[in-house]
Design a protein around this motif. Structure first.
Motif, PDB file in Angstrom:
ATOM      1  N   GLY A 154       0.005  -5.949   7.913  1.00  0.00           N
ATOM      2  CA  GLY A 154       0.703  -4.933   8.725  1.00  0.00           C
ATOM      3  C   GLY A 154      -0.460  -4.186   9.073  1.00  0.00           C
ATOM      4  N   THR A 178     -10.637  -5.191   1.677  1.00  0.00           N
ATOM      5  CA  THR A 178      -9.911  -5.125   0.358  1.00  0.00           C
ATOM      6  C   THR A 178     -10.397  -5.103  -1.003  1.00  0.00           C
ATOM      7  OG1 THR A 178      -8.877  -7.198   0.404  1.00  0.00           O
ATOM      8  CG2 THR A 178      -7.772  -5.727   1.868  1.00  0.00           C
ATOM      9  N   LYS A 237      -4.022  -1.048  -5.601  1.00  0.00           N
ATOM     10  CA  LYS A 237      -3.433  -2.419  -5.666  1.00  0.00           C
ATOM     11  C   LYS A 237      -2.601  -2.349  -4.511  1.00  0.00           C
ATOM     12  CE  LYS A 237      -0.655  -0.861  -9.540  1.00  0.00           C
ATOM     13  NZ  LYS A 237      -0.097  -1.345 -10.936  1.00  0.00           N
ATOM     14  N   GLY A 238      -1.721  -3.362  -4.472  1.00  0.00           N
ATOM     15  CA  GLY A 238      -0.890  -3.713  -3.249  1.00  0.00           C
ATOM     16  C   GLY A 238      -1.370  -3.933  -1.924  1.00  0.00           C
ATOM     17  N   HIS A 239      -2.882  -4.577  -1.851  1.00  0.00           N
ATOM     18  CA  HIS A 239      -3.332  -4.984  -0.729  1.00  0.00           C
ATOM     19  C   HIS A 239      -2.530  -6.092   0.014  1.00  0.00           C
ATOM     20  CE1 HIS A 239      -6.594  -2.845  -2.776  1.00  0.00           C
ATOM     21  NE2 HIS A 239      -7.016  -2.613  -1.867  1.00  0.00           N
ATOM     22  N   SER A 240      -2.083  -7.046  -0.749  1.00  0.00           N
ATOM     23  CA  SER A 240      -1.508  -8.306  -0.333  1.00  0.00           C
ATOM     24  C   SER A 240      -0.228  -7.868   0.553  1.00  0.00           C
ATOM     25  CB  SER A 240      -0.892  -9.187  -1.463  1.00  0.00           C
ATOM     26  OG  SER A 240      -0.193  -8.826  -2.334  1.00  0.00           O
ATOM     27  N   GLU A 241       0.615  -6.761   0.388  1.00  0.00           N
ATOM     28  CA  GLU A 241       1.566  -6.328   0.908  1.00  0.00           C
ATOM     29  C   GLU A 241       1.465  -5.517   2.273  1.00  0.00           C
ATOM     30  OE1 GLU A 241       1.210  -5.745  -2.268  1.00  0.00           O
ATOM     31  OE2 GLU A 241       2.913  -7.052  -3.514  1.00  0.00           O
ATOM     32  N   ARG A 242       0.170  -5.130   2.328  1.00  0.00           N
ATOM     33  CA  ARG A 242      -0.232  -4.234   3.367  1.00  0.00           C
ATOM     34  C   ARG A 242      -1.118  -4.672   4.455  1.00  0.00           C
ATOM     35  NH1 ARG A 242       0.727   1.204   1.628  1.00  0.00           N
ATOM     36  NH2 ARG A 242       2.775   1.143   0.224  1.00  0.00           N
ATOM     37  N   VAL A 300      -7.477 -11.272  -1.752  1.00  0.00           N
ATOM     38  CA  VAL A 300      -6.514 -11.085  -0.595  1.00  0.00           C
ATOM     39  C   VAL A 300      -7.337 -10.917   0.597  1.00  0.00           C
ATOM     40  CG1 VAL A 300      -4.942  -9.112   0.125  1.00  0.00           C
ATOM     41  CG2 VAL A 300      -4.873  -9.996  -2.261  1.00  0.00           C
ATOM     42  N   CYS A 348      -7.781  -0.205   1.755  1.00  0.00           N
ATOM     43  CA  CYS A 348      -7.017  -1.269   2.398  1.00  0.00           C
ATOM     44  C   CYS A 348      -7.448  -1.016   3.672  1.00  0.00           C
ATOM     45  CB  CYS A 348      -5.687  -1.616   2.246  1.00  0.00           C
ATOM     46  SG  CYS A 348      -5.124  -2.874   2.891  1.00  0.00           S
TER      47      CYS A 348
END
Length: 228
Positions: free
Chosen positions: A45, A8, A37-42, A78, A13
């Motif tokens: 999963g 990340t 950005k948004g790596h922490s949410e993905r 992350v 990602c």
């Protein structure tokens, strides 16, 4: 060896499951998408999906590999936090892999390479390779300084990474691969070869962070103003 790689640090990602042995690197499961950005949410999963594609449980993994930078401050933290947490939960070793080394490996084994990451502010993060040997350490260089190094690598050199497009004027017919992140297979190969005792999963910073600590705590009174 069955391992999971996590990346990340740059513009991807990625979570992938690979088997690495004497026959080479075999992809078992992979989830990788361009992402600023948004790596922490993905990432969690993506890791579950990659393991499911491989038909494996996390407990079947022998090792975790993760990119340690240089790259986005938030992004690489992350990935490191996720990889370290997963490795601790599984009681498996976790190894750190330089994003620049993984980019160089993405250009092919034994290639002469300039691995270049756009660091903004007129700089690139760079590392140069002649065949299998690095030509110096990873560095934060001005664009002019990096451009001066490229011709010395020879006509067969490959420029790889998000910073490669900055050097079209000096590429002069050389191969340019503007990758947003390392190839997962290259990352898996380096992670399998790494020694857990020395390839530590710690962030690699080549430049001081843009943010600086505050000079006083919130609510703390300012110091006395000195007369000129």
């Amino acid at each position: 060896m069955k391992l999971m790689v996590v990346d990340t640090a740059l513009g991807l990602c990625t979570a992938g499951v690979f088997e690495v042995d004497g026959a080479g690197v075999r992809r078992l499961g992979l989830r990788s998408e361009p992402m600023v950005k948004g790596h922490s949410e993905r990432i969690a999963g993506y890791a579950r999906e990659a393991a499911a594609q491989a038909g494996l449980a996390f407990a079947d993994l022998d090792r975790i590999g993760v990119t340690v930078g240089p790259g986005s401050f938030t992004g690489l933290r992350v990935g490191l936090a996720f990889a370290q947490g997963l490795a601790a939960a599984l009681d498996r070793p976790v190894v750190g892999v330089s994003a620049l080394d993984a980019l160089a490996a993405s250009a092919g084994e034994g290639a002469t390479v300039a691995a270049l990451i756009d660091a903004r502010r007129g700089q690139v993060y760079a590392r140069f390779w002649r065949g299998a040997a690095p030509d110096g350490p990873a560095e934060a260089l001005s664009i002019d300084a990096a451009a001066a190094r490229i011709p010395s690598l020879g006509r067969d050199a490959v420029l790889v990474g998000s910073g490669a497009a900055l050097f079209t004027d000096v590429a002069a017919g050389r191969t340019v691969l503007t990758l947003e992140g390392p190839a997962p297979e290259a990352l898996a190969r380096l992670a399998a070869l790494a020694d857990p005792a020395s390839a530590l999963a710690r962030p690699l910073y080549l430049r001081a962070p843009d943010a600086t600590p505050p000079t006083r705590l919130p609510g703390q009174a300012r110091g006395p103003v000195r007369a000129p």
